[in-house]
Design a protein around this motif. Structure first.
Motif, PDB file in Angstrom:
ATOM      1  N   MET A   1      13.196  -7.946   6.767  1.00 45.20           N
ATOM      2  CA  MET A   1      12.166  -7.728   7.794  1.00 45.20           C
ATOM      3  C   MET A   1      12.423  -8.613   9.012  1.00 45.20           C
ATOM      4  O   MET A   1      11.488  -9.060   9.669  1.00 45.20           O
ATOM      5  CB  MET A   1      10.765  -7.952   7.233  1.00 45.20           C
ATOM      6  N   GLY A   2      13.718  -8.845   9.309  1.00 44.03           N
ATOM      7  CA  GLY A   2      14.069  -9.712  10.409  1.00 44.03           C
ATOM      8  C   GLY A   2      14.724  -9.026  11.591  1.00 44.03           C
ATOM      9  O   GLY A   2      15.160  -9.698  12.529  1.00 44.03           O
TER      10      GLY A   2
ATOM     11  N   ALA B   1       9.903   0.542   8.817  1.00 38.64           N
ATOM     12  CA  ALA B   1      11.264   0.232   8.400  1.00 38.64           C
ATOM     13  C   ALA B   1      11.712  -1.043   9.098  1.00 38.64           C
ATOM     14  O   ALA B   1      11.266  -1.358  10.198  1.00 38.64           O
ATOM     15  CB  ALA B   1      12.213   1.375   8.746  1.00 38.64           C
ATOM     16  N   ALA B   2      12.609  -1.780   8.423  1.00 37.10           N
ATOM     17  CA  ALA B   2      13.109  -3.024   9.001  1.00 37.10           C
ATOM     18  C   ALA B   2      14.481  -3.346   8.440  1.00 37.10           C
ATOM     19  O   ALA B   2      14.790  -3.020   7.283  1.00 37.10           O
ATOM     20  CB  ALA B   2      12.145  -4.180   8.716  1.00 37.10           C
ATOM     21  N   GLY B   3      15.284  -4.007   9.266  1.00 33.96           N
ATOM     22  CA  GLY B   3      16.574  -4.506   8.832  1.00 33.96           C
ATOM     23  C   GLY B   3      16.482  -5.962   8.415  1.00 33.96           C
ATOM     24  O   GLY B   3      15.404  -6.561   8.382  1.00 33.96           O
ATOM     25  N   ASP B   4      17.628  -6.531   8.118  1.00 36.76           N
ATOM     26  CA  ASP B   4      17.742  -7.935   7.726  1.00 36.76           C
ATOM     27  C   ASP B   4      18.252  -8.717   8.929  1.00 36.76           C
ATOM     28  O   ASP B   4      19.122  -8.239   9.655  1.00 36.76           O
ATOM     29  CB  ASP B   4      18.718  -8.041   6.548  1.00 36.76           C
TER      30      ASP B   4
ATOM     31  N   TRP C   1      21.626  -3.667   9.982  1.00 39.08           N
ATOM     32  CA  TRP C   1      21.660  -2.271   9.564  1.00 39.08           C
ATOM     33  C   TRP C   1      21.282  -2.086   8.095  1.00 39.08           C
ATOM     34  O   TRP C   1      21.344  -0.981   7.568  1.00 39.08           O
ATOM     35  CB  TRP C   1      23.023  -1.650   9.843  1.00 39.08           C
ATOM     36  N   ARG C   2      20.865  -3.158   7.451  1.00 41.50           N
ATOM     37  CA  ARG C   2      20.350  -3.042   6.083  1.00 41.50           C
ATOM     38  C   ARG C   2      18.875  -2.630   6.172  1.00 41.50           C
ATOM     39  O   ARG C   2      17.955  -3.402   5.897  1.00 41.50           O
ATOM     40  CB  ARG C   2      20.516  -4.353   5.326  1.00 41.50           C
ATOM     41  N   ILE C   3      18.669  -1.385   6.583  1.00 39.71           N
ATOM     42  CA  ILE C   3      17.332  -0.863   6.842  1.00 39.71           C
ATOM     43  C   ILE C   3      16.679  -0.439   5.527  1.00 39.71           C
ATOM     44  O   ILE C   3      17.249   0.332   4.752  1.00 39.71           O
ATOM     45  CB  ILE C   3      17.386   0.339   7.804  1.00 39.71           C
ATOM     46  N   ARG C   4      15.449  -0.910   5.316  1.00 37.41           N
ATOM     47  CA  ARG C   4      14.668  -0.540   4.138  1.00 37.41           C
ATOM     48  C   ARG C   4      13.227  -0.286   4.571  1.00 37.41           C
ATOM     49  O   ARG C   4      12.833  -0.599   5.691  1.00 37.41           O
ATOM     50  CB  ARG C   4      14.720  -1.642   3.060  1.00 37.41           C
ATOM     51  N   MET C   5      12.406   0.244   3.661  1.00 39.31           N
ATOM     52  CA  MET C   5      11.007   0.569   3.956  1.00 39.31           C
ATOM     53  C   MET C   5      10.092  -0.525   3.393  1.00 39.31           C
ATOM     54  O   MET C   5      10.288  -1.003   2.276  1.00 39.31           O
ATOM     55  CB  MET C   5      10.636   1.907   3.337  1.00 39.31           C
ATOM     56  N   TYR C   6       9.065  -0.877   4.180  1.00 35.59           N
ATOM     57  CA  TYR C   6       8.146  -1.944   3.810  1.00 35.59           C
ATOM     58  C   TYR C   6       6.703  -1.520   4.078  1.00 35.59           C
ATOM     59  O   TYR C   6       6.449  -0.579   4.840  1.00 35.59           O
ATOM     60  CB  TYR C   6       8.469  -3.221   4.585  1.00 35.59           C
TER      61      TYR C   6
END
Length: 347
Positions: free
Chosen positions: A100-101, A121-124, A129-134
């Motif tokens: 989430m950075g 969505a957020a990356g690291d 580009w390490r996009i995940r859902m939060y």
């Protein structure tokens, strides 16, 4: 939401709805070209992936992606037009490091079981580009008050590029729809559906509803993303965005009977052509990542989306800030299917 660069495409390149809001089973809506002048467009400049929902308190709530990709914002107003000048409050900012950075994208605000939730969505920070859902949760009645609590990542069977979560209820079951890169499939993202056991947890194996196969879904990137759901006329309609986020960006449509098993991919029919695309005459390019809302009259369906006012982009489309939020009436064909029409000119 974007012409996403997965790990695979990053190497080669060198580098989903207003589903949760209750809506009537039928609607009498004006054609998409009629009454469009009621809304001044663009509604909000430099805000992409817009999501508008009307709560029982009578307010319209608005979230969207900001060009800096670093925060979650919220506006509210008594009317759609009022959102243009409404105060914008920052609810949450990206982390300085770790998950989430980076790349804070496509927030949606939903009211579920008496609490507010924001899906995004957020990356690291160290791997953008390490996009995940939060998911964030707020127990307060007023989403501008109370505390936004991080509920964590929405887990799916694959720890891969995932984004554009939206939620809706059908037949008494709450579902999550989203986009994800599935290992073994040569695409940037496909569309998935799963029932939910709580507002941040899916249950059971996801159903893959669509993957980009048509030419208009694979221009620049092979993308199906940004799902949005509207239920009307005995059917469930799921719109989605396809291709790169330049002038090729457009909307496709999946349709299922309201009586069908939504978890069966065979229940869904895909439109062979885009239902909403760039319009040279009206000067609107790359319309997409939509949501649905109801107009102030409580009957007219609205299409909420972003678009640019020019075709040519200098550099990476993701670095171009001018995807503006736009709103226009959503029409209906005599057979009960949605008539998206064309993106209306600026007014």
């Amino acid at each position: 939401m974007h012409a996403r660069i997965s790990r695979r495409t990053a190497l080669s390149a060198g580098a989903l709805a207003l589903g949760a809001t209750a809506m009537p089973a039928t609607a009498t809506a004006a054609p998409a070209s009629a009454a469009a002048a009621r809304y001044a467009n663009p509604l909000v400049r430099q805000r992409a992936d817009p999501h508008i929902t009307r709560h029982t308190d009578g307010f319209y709530y608005y979230t969207a992606t900001v060009p800096e990709y670093d925060r979650l914002i919220l506006r509210r107003a008594r009317t759609i037009g009022g959102l243009a000048d409404a105060d914008e409050v920052v609810l949450w900012r990206e982390h300085a490091s770790g998950p989430m950075g980076a790349h804070i994208w496509a927030p949606e605000l939903h009211r579920v079981d008496g609490r507010w939730y924001i899906y995004f969505a957020a990356g690291d920070a160290e791997d953008v580009w390490r996009i995940r859902m939060y998911v964030l949760e707020n127990a307060a009645a007023d989403p501008f008050a109370g505390e936004w609590v991080e509920k964590g990542q929405i887990a799916t069977p694959w720890d891969s590029f995932a984004l554009d979560a939206t939620t809706f209820v059908h037949g008494g079951t709450r579902y999550l729809a989203w986009a994800q890169e599935e290992p073994g499939i040569d695409s940037n993202s496909n569309l998935y559906l799963a029932p939910m056991s709580d507002p941040w947890t899916i249950s059971g194996a996801p159903a893959r509803l669509s993957q980009p196969t048509y030419d208009w879904e694979t221009r620049g990137y092979a993308v199906n993303e940004g799902p949005a759901v509207i239920q009307r006329n005995g059917r469930v309609f799921l719109s989605y965005s396809a291709s790169a986020t330049d002038a090729n960006y457009c909307l496709g449509l999946l349709t299922a009977s309201a009586e069908a098993d939504l978890m069966d991919p065979a229940s869904w029919a895909k439109s062979p052509e885009p239902v909403f695309r760039s319009d040279e005459e009206n000067g609107q390019y790359g319309p997409g990542h939509n949501s649905f809302a109801l107009a102030e009259d409580g009957r007219t369906d609205l299409l909420v989306y972003h678009a640019r006012q020019y075709r040519e982009i200098d550099g990476d489309p993701l670095l171009d800030p001018n995807r503006h939020t736009r709103v226009q009436p959503l029409g209906w064909h005599p057979d009960g299917t949605p008539d998206f029409g064309a993106p209306v000119p600026d007014a």
